[in-house]
Design a protein around this motif. Structure first.
Motif, PDB file in Angstrom:
ATOM      1  N   SER A 107       6.507  98.542-107.705  1.00 31.89           N
ATOM      2  CA  SER A 107       5.302  99.007-107.050  1.00 31.89           C
ATOM      3  C   SER A 107       5.648  99.313-105.603  1.00 31.89           C
ATOM      4  N   SER A 108       5.028 100.303-105.078  1.00 31.07           N
ATOM      5  CA  SER A 108       5.303 100.684-103.713  1.00 31.07           C
ATOM      6  C   SER A 108       4.008 101.086-103.055  1.00 31.07           C
ATOM      7  N   THR A 109       3.923 100.806-101.764  1.00 29.66           N
ATOM      8  CA  THR A 109       2.730 101.204-101.042  1.00 29.66           C
ATOM      9  C   THR A 109       2.844 102.663-100.594  1.00 29.66           C
ATOM     10  N   LEU A 110       4.033 103.235-100.821  1.00 30.52           N
ATOM     11  CA  LEU A 110       4.244 104.604-100.350  1.00 30.52           C
ATOM     12  C   LEU A 110       3.685 105.611-101.357  1.00 30.52           C
ATOM     13  N   PRO A 111       3.103 106.694-100.862  1.00 28.04           N
ATOM     14  CA  PRO A 111       2.696 107.773-101.766  1.00 28.04           C
ATOM     15  C   PRO A 111       3.920 108.363-102.451  1.00 28.04           C
ATOM     16  N   THR A 112       3.757 108.823-103.685  1.00 29.39           N
ATOM     17  CA  THR A 112       4.891 109.286-104.475  1.00 29.39           C
ATOM     18  C   THR A 112       5.660 110.412-103.793  1.00 29.39           C
ATOM     19  N   SER A 113       4.928 111.334-103.159  1.00 28.93           N
ATOM     20  CA  SER A 113       5.624 112.472-102.543  1.00 28.93           C
ATOM     21  C   SER A 113       6.541 111.978-101.431  1.00 28.93           C
ATOM     22  N   GLU A 114       6.044 110.998-100.657  1.00 29.14           N
ATOM     23  CA  GLU A 114       6.860 110.468 -99.569  1.00 29.14           C
ATOM     24  C   GLU A 114       8.087 109.764-100.126  1.00 29.14           C
ATOM     25  N   SER A 115       7.881 108.995-101.217  1.00 30.96           N
ATOM     26  CA  SER A 115       8.993 108.285-101.848  1.00 30.96           C
ATOM     27  C   SER A 115      10.080 109.251-102.284  1.00 30.96           C
ATOM     28  N   SER A 116       9.688 110.352-102.916  1.00 28.93           N
ATOM     29  CA  SER A 116      10.741 111.220-103.448  1.00 28.93           C
ATOM     30  C   SER A 116      11.485 111.929-102.317  1.00 28.93           C
ATOM     31  N   LEU A 117      10.773 112.249-101.234  1.00 27.60           N
ATOM     32  CA  LEU A 117      11.471 112.802-100.067  1.00 27.60           C
ATOM     33  C   LEU A 117      12.482 111.800 -99.511  1.00 27.60           C
ATOM     34  N   LEU A 118      12.015 110.533 -99.376  1.00 28.07           N
ATOM     35  CA  LEU A 118      12.859 109.459 -98.854  1.00 28.07           C
ATOM     36  C   LEU A 118      14.114 109.305 -99.709  1.00 28.07           C
TER      37      LEU A 118
ATOM     38  N   PRO B 214      10.706 101.603-103.346  1.00 25.15           N
ATOM     39  CA  PRO B 214      11.085 102.196-102.059  1.00 25.15           C
ATOM     40  C   PRO B 214      10.533 101.387-100.889  1.00 25.15           C
ATOM     41  N   VAL B 215      11.137 101.553 -99.722  1.00 23.30           N
ATOM     42  CA  VAL B 215      10.660 100.843 -98.532  1.00 23.30           C
ATOM     43  C   VAL B 215      10.301 101.875 -97.463  1.00 23.30           C
TER      44      VAL B 215
END
Lengths: 417, 235
Positions: free
Chosen positions: A296-307, A402-403
């Motif tokens: 689980s991540s607090t990050l939005p999916t789009s941000e995660s995939s960019l990261l 992701p972090v």
């Protein structure tokens, strides 16, 4: 030469003193009890707290920052005025077993008496015999520097009611002798629960949370759970990998770092093969496969995939040369990152800190020239740190989350020692 | 044609066998000091030549005894810089000696001298302190310990060239404020305590403006007599 002679004189005096002592008390078993006590003192890692950097061994004075203020460890050399020279074996047992000074006063629970209470009387006496045999150091204990209201020792009574249960280790008859020996060492002298259990706001650990992992106060390293295979649970490790890790600091599955490097350096590397194996058997035994929560991540999916896509670029440039393009590493010296619990676990504190600060596993008899990880705090931005940690937590089948750059940024100011 | 195919097949087979051999050793990191000190390189450069960060010093070619003293001082917290204290805390002393020997044996060229933004007066003041000291204030010339060519002396006295002004002034400041200390008698602490802020700036600017000498190696032990006792350079 002029400056040498007083030192020589002191040596001669010491020498004369100790041989006179030996003549007064002929004790054929004395040496072996002392040697056993020394071994057990290693298992208890007494030196880590009771010796200051560059200080005389066991003369105390080491500053120990806590959320409640700074404690200073005490002199446990046999000096009669400033150490434990006037203590009896019974006094020492009372300290280890009940956390009380000879006058009945209460010790702060930074002294791990909640673990040491499990140590047998015979072992406690051997440690005392050893401490009585080392050179006395005349060094007065430094006053603790605790904030109100923690400076009031009566508060310890409340802590003890909640979190301290006195009593020597009771073997579990349904388990093997080896398992029980391991349990005795891990729960008693090893005082592993001091870090590997969650510590609440009152500085205590409930019994039901034993070995379930937690953030170490003031140090900002996460001491992973020893019972969950999602963290540092060793359930699916081979016994050899566990004993290698404990004895040498490196293994085919991963290496020790952060505060655990201290434990291996000062304590675990000195344990004999039987005891190390017993600890491994016990640790493997208490690990339970826990259901893996979905990442689980607090990050939005789009941000995660960019990261993660930036993370792969950073990884290939800075990390892959040692840890491999598939995170396979070159174990034991360059640890694998794929299927590495330390990378995947819920708390991302440790992987972020390793990227920021780098680190060497401890130098040990079994691995005297360890390979080290470079610190990247100066080379990578918060965003790049978050990206590469997100990448290694999710690539190659790893199941971490992701972090964010904020998490990476916050750990830049974590204390380093 | 057939012979060529056979030859090719043999070559491929050889290649595969060779690959296997490489894979064997490729499973372990190189058994070298260079691989073991990679943790040092982001800040100090691959050969200890320094990096673009002005606060991280060159290590290459400094006397091994000096480097070892610094590694020990960081390990024991006598010299305070948390990232270094943290890295070295649990490494055995003989290993630190090997790290020191390794960087002492590296000889990358000194960097080109960067243009100084210090004024002519400041540089002159720096030159005067470095070469003559100030006897009235009991400040010795830098060269009286660090050597006439400022390249240091075995085993414990470092050269002063190839360092940037920010690093030199940060270190002199660290001595004045006690975050950098050495074995007693701590000669550099005594000298730095007599310097003013202006002295520090001037000395740092002048030292950093010096071109590399022909020989950058430190002088052998005992080449000259120190003006006073120094714990880092035992007799």
């Amino acid at each position: 030469m002029r400056s040498c002679s007083p030192i020589l004189a002191v040596w001669l005096l010491l020498f004369a003193g100790s041989s006179a002592e030996a003549q007064r008390k002929p004790d054929p078993d004395g040496d072996s009890v002392v040697a056993r006590g020394e071994y057990l003192a290693r298992a208890g890692d007494c030196i880590a707290c009771h010796t200051a950097p560059e200080g005389r061994t066991f003369s105390g004075g080491r500053a120990m920052p806590t959320p409640f203020g700074t404690l200073y460890s005490s002199n446990i050399t046999p000096d009669r005025d400033t150490g434990i020279g006037k203590w009896t074996a019974e006094d020492f047992y009372k300290a280890m077993h009940y956390g009380r000074f000879p006058d009945g006063g209460l010790m702060y629970p930074a002294m791990p008496f909640a673990s040491y209470t499990k140590v047998t009387r015979a072992d406690t006496e051997a440690i005392f015999a050893y401490l009585k045999s080392i050179p006395p150091v005349n060094q007065r204990n430094r006053e603790h520097d605790l904030r109100f209201p923690y400076s009031n020792r009566q508060l310890i009574l409340g802590w003890r009611t909640l979190y301290f249960s006195e009593g020597e280790f009771k073997p579990d008859p349904t388990k093997s002798a080896e398992w029980n020996r391991g349990a005795y060492l891990v729960e008693g002298l090893g005082h592993c629960g001091m870090c590997h259990s969650p510590i609440n706001a009152l500085g205590g650990t409930s019994q039901s949370d034993a070995f379930k992992g937690g953030l170490i106060p003031m140090q900002n390293w996460y001491a992973p759970s020893l019972t969950s295979n999602r963290e540092a649970g060793l359930g699916d490790w081979s016994i050899k990998d566990i004993t290698d890790l404990l004895q040498t600091g490196v293994s085919m599955r991963g290496v020790v770092y952060g505060p655990m490097a201290e434990v291996v350096h000062n304590s675990l590397q000195y344990l004999n093969d039987d005891d190390t194996r017993a600890m491994a058997v016990y640790l493997k035994g208490i690990a339970e496969p826990s259901p893996s929560p979905p990442a689980s991540s607090t990050l939005p999916t789009s941000e995660s995939s960019l990261l993660i896509s930036l993370g792969k670029t950073v990884y290939d440039k800075h990390c892959a040369s040692c840890h491999g393009t598939q995170g396979e590493g070159k174990p034991p010296h360059w640890p694998p990152l794929a299927n590495n619990q330390s990378i995947e676990m819920q708390s991302a504190v440790n992987p972020i800190r390793m990227v920021l600060n780098g680190g060497y596993p401890p130098g040990t008899n079994g691995n005297p020239m360890p390979y080290g990880m470079p610190p990247f705090a100066g080379l990578l931005s918060d965003n790049e740190i978050a990206a590469v940690v997100s990448y290694i937590r999710t690539a190659w089948g790893n199941r971490g989350a992701p972090v964010s750059a904020r998490e990476a940024n916050e750990l830049r100011s974590a204390p380093l020692n | 044609m057939f012979a060529r195919t056979i030859a090719l097949a043999v070559a491929i087979a050889n290649l595969a066998a060779f690959d296997g051999a490489v894979a064997q050793t490729a499973n372990q990191p190189p058994d070298t000091m260079a691989a073991r000190v990679e943790a040092c390189t982001p800040c100090h450069g691959n050969q200890g030549e320094g990096t673009s960060d002005v606060y991280f010093p060159r290590l290459a070619g400094k006397p091994a005894g000096y480097l070892y003293n610094q590694l020990l001082a960081f390990k024991n917290g006598r010299r305070k810089y948390p990232p270094m204290n943290y890295l070295l805390e649990f490494l055995p002393d003989p290993y630190l000696q090997q790290m020191a020997d390794y960087f002492a044996d590296q000889h990358p060229p000194l960097p080109p001298v960067a243009a100084s933004d210090a004024s002519k007066e400041v540089l002159q003041h720096g030159q005067s302190l470095v070469s003559r000291g100030d006897p009235q204030r009991q400040i010795p010339a830098c060269g009286s310990c660090h050597g006439p060519a400022l390249t240091g002396m075995e085993p414990g006295i470092p050269g002063l060239l190839g360092l940037r002004p920010n690093y030199i002034s940060a270190q002199l400041g660290a001595w004045r404020y006690g975050t950098r200390t050495a074995k007693a008698p701590d000669c550099m602490q005594q000298v730095a305590a007599r310097l003013t802020e202006e002295d520090v700036t001037a000395v740092a600017a002048w030292l950093a403006s010096r071109p590399a000498p022909v020989t950058v190696a430190p002088a052998p032990k005992g080449t000259y007599v120190l003006p006073f006792a120094c714990g880092s350079e035992p007799d």
